[in-house]
Scaffold this motif. Sequence first.
Motif, PDB file in Angstrom:
ATOM      1  N   THR A   1       0.822  -1.204   0.000  1.00 34.33           N
ATOM      2  CA  THR A   1       0.000   0.000   0.000  1.00 34.33           C
ATOM      3  C   THR A   1       0.860   1.260   0.000  1.00 34.33           C
ATOM      4  O   THR A   1       0.610   2.202  -0.770  1.00 34.33           O
ATOM      5  N   PHE A   2       1.881   1.270   0.844  1.00 39.23           N
ATOM      6  CA  PHE A   2       2.765   2.441   0.927  1.00 39.23           C
ATOM      7  C   PHE A   2       3.448   2.693  -0.412  1.00 39.23           C
ATOM      8  O   PHE A   2       3.448   3.829  -0.926  1.00 39.23           O
ATOM      9  N   ILE A   3       4.010   1.654  -0.998  1.00 35.58           N
ATOM     10  CA  ILE A   3       4.718   1.803  -2.269  1.00 35.58           C
ATOM     11  C   ILE A   3       3.754   2.221  -3.373  1.00 35.58           C
ATOM     12  O   ILE A   3       4.068   3.099  -4.195  1.00 35.58           O
ATOM     13  N   ALA A   4       2.566   1.631  -3.415  1.00 32.56           N
ATOM     14  CA  ALA A   4       1.601   1.955  -4.469  1.00 32.56           C
ATOM     15  C   ALA A   4       1.116   3.401  -4.354  1.00 32.56           C
ATOM     16  O   ALA A   4       1.007   4.108  -5.367  1.00 32.56           O
ATOM     17  N   VAL A   5       0.841   3.862  -3.126  1.00 38.36           N
ATOM     18  CA  VAL A   5       0.324   5.220  -2.942  1.00 38.36           C
ATOM     19  C   VAL A   5       1.384   6.255  -3.294  1.00 38.36           C
ATOM     20  O   VAL A   5       1.109   7.225  -4.034  1.00 38.36           O
ATOM     21  N   ILE A   6       2.605   6.079  -2.799  1.00 38.85           N
ATOM     22  CA  ILE A   6       3.660   7.050  -3.095  1.00 38.85           C
ATOM     23  C   ILE A   6       4.008   7.035  -4.581  1.00 38.85           C
ATOM     24  O   ILE A   6       4.232   8.097  -5.195  1.00 38.85           O
ATOM     25  N   THR A   7       4.046   5.859  -5.187  1.00 38.18           N
ATOM     26  CA  THR A   7       4.299   5.766  -6.624  1.00 38.18           C
ATOM     27  C   THR A   7       3.238   6.525  -7.406  1.00 38.18           C
ATOM     28  O   THR A   7       3.547   7.267  -8.350  1.00 38.18           O
ATOM     29  N   THR A   8       1.987   6.358  -7.016  1.00 35.38           N
ATOM     30  CA  THR A   8       0.893   7.022  -7.722  1.00 35.38           C
ATOM     31  C   THR A   8       0.966   8.532  -7.568  1.00 35.38           C
ATOM     32  O   THR A   8       0.761   9.285  -8.530  1.00 35.38           O
ATOM     33  N   VAL A   9       1.256   9.004  -6.354  1.00 41.91           N
ATOM     34  CA  VAL A   9       1.359  10.447  -6.121  1.00 41.91           C
ATOM     35  C   VAL A   9       2.462  11.053  -6.979  1.00 41.91           C
ATOM     36  O   VAL A   9       2.275  12.097  -7.630  1.00 41.91           O
ATOM     37  N   LEU A  10       3.626  10.407  -7.012  1.00 39.76           N
ATOM     38  CA  LEU A  10       4.738  10.931  -7.814  1.00 39.76           C
ATOM     39  C   LEU A  10       4.426  10.864  -9.304  1.00 39.76           C
ATOM     40  O   LEU A  10       4.658  11.835 -10.040  1.00 39.76           O
ATOM     41  N   THR A  11       3.912   9.731  -9.758  1.00 39.82           N
ATOM     42  CA  THR A  11       3.632   9.565 -11.179  1.00 39.82           C
ATOM     43  C   THR A  11       2.600  10.570 -11.663  1.00 39.82           C
ATOM     44  O   THR A  11       2.810  11.272 -12.665  1.00 39.82           O
ATOM     45  N   VAL A  12       1.470  10.641 -10.964  1.00 37.21           N
ATOM     46  CA  VAL A  12       0.389  11.530 -11.394  1.00 37.21           C
ATOM     47  C   VAL A  12       0.799  12.994 -11.222  1.00 37.21           C
ATOM     48  O   VAL A  12       0.503  13.842 -12.078  1.00 37.21           O
ATOM     49  N   GLY A  13       1.496  13.314 -10.129  1.00 36.81           N
ATOM     50  CA  GLY A  13       1.892  14.691  -9.895  1.00 36.81           C
ATOM     51  C   GLY A  13       2.831  15.222 -10.975  1.00 36.81           C
ATOM     52  O   GLY A  13       2.568  16.281 -11.581  1.00 36.81           O
ATOM     53  N   PHE A  14       3.904  14.497 -11.250  1.00 38.56           N
ATOM     54  CA  PHE A  14       4.864  14.954 -12.267  1.00 38.56           C
ATOM     55  C   PHE A  14       4.265  14.875 -13.672  1.00 38.56           C
ATOM     56  O   PHE A  14       4.523  15.745 -14.508  1.00 38.56           O
ATOM     57  N   ALA A  15       3.474  13.847 -13.935  1.00 40.27           N
ATOM     58  CA  ALA A  15       2.866  13.725 -15.257  1.00 40.27           C
ATOM     59  C   ALA A  15       1.845  14.826 -15.501  1.00 40.27           C
ATOM     60  O   ALA A  15       1.706  15.315 -16.628  1.00 40.27           O
ATOM     61  N   ALA A  16       1.111  15.226 -14.463  1.00 38.71           N
ATOM     62  CA  ALA A  16       0.147  16.317 -14.623  1.00 38.71           C
ATOM     63  C   ALA A  16       0.850  17.626 -14.967  1.00 38.71           C
ATOM     64  O   ALA A  16       0.408  18.380 -15.843  1.00 38.71           O
ATOM     65  N   LEU A  17       1.957  17.903 -14.287  1.00 38.82           N
ATOM     66  CA  LEU A  17       2.710  19.121 -14.593  1.00 38.82           C
ATOM     67  C   LEU A  17       3.280  19.076 -16.009  1.00 38.82           C
ATOM     68  O   LEU A  17       3.183  20.050 -16.765  1.00 38.82           O
TER      69      LEU A  17
END
Length: 280
Positions: free
Chosen positions: A78-94
Amino acid sequence: MIHRKKSQAGKNTLPLHAIAWIVGAFILIPVVYAFLGGFKENSELSANPFGLPEAWVTANYTEVLGSGSFWLQMWNSTFIAVITTVLTVGFAALAGFIFARYAFRGREVLFTLFTAGLMFPFAVAILPIFVLLRTFGLLGNPLGVILTQAAFGLPLTIIILRGFFRSIPGEIEEAAIIDGCSPFGFFWRILLPMARPAIATVSVLAIVGSWNNFMLPLVVFSEEANWTLPLGIQQFQGQYASDTARILAYLVLAMVPALGFYAIAERHLVGGITAGATKG
């Protein structure tokens, strides 16, 4: 005439419906088999693999749920999936915002470099990734898995979000700027809320992809305290090789969180992919 057209349209869609049912059966049957198998004794599982259990044995599931290692692996995943998603979506959105709303020299070339990442399967790059993580001291560290998964998730995420951002009318941005909104303010306050279907889509893809990732955690983690659920399933299968019913119960419980999240966000998934594919 209208009734005849509707009847003809219904007949034309029958093959598609049949194919959908067949594909759905191929996906659903193994899940149902594992779920029911977790409630059986091993002797019954061999004698009656596809039928309902004669006596529903809940011990297979309760013993897994009572295991501390299962919950530790659940937390790690859960920890790895949530942090991965936050980083992926955050940088990809920018990045998607820049590629979609700003014109600058070399934009398409740079975007092509990002999308070229889709052509390199993860398994092909596993050796360079291992050497790179060892060089930076990230072996045995969750960041080694998180950063690598985020990097490989960026290309598809940027493609989907860029397509959605480009579909937003320019008049909305002009009105926001006239009202005194900065470019980042437009991105944060207006664009992201409008892009909820696309955000939900890429979040589902990132979480499920991270949850099911086996090879990368296998390469990065050597200590049991850092194992994710896919690694735990492999270890559990080796420990209880003769107890197939308990293995099936462990497998089903490991799938539940990802399936639950997907079921919640599923209504956004198709719409978000369609928007990114057709409006880019």
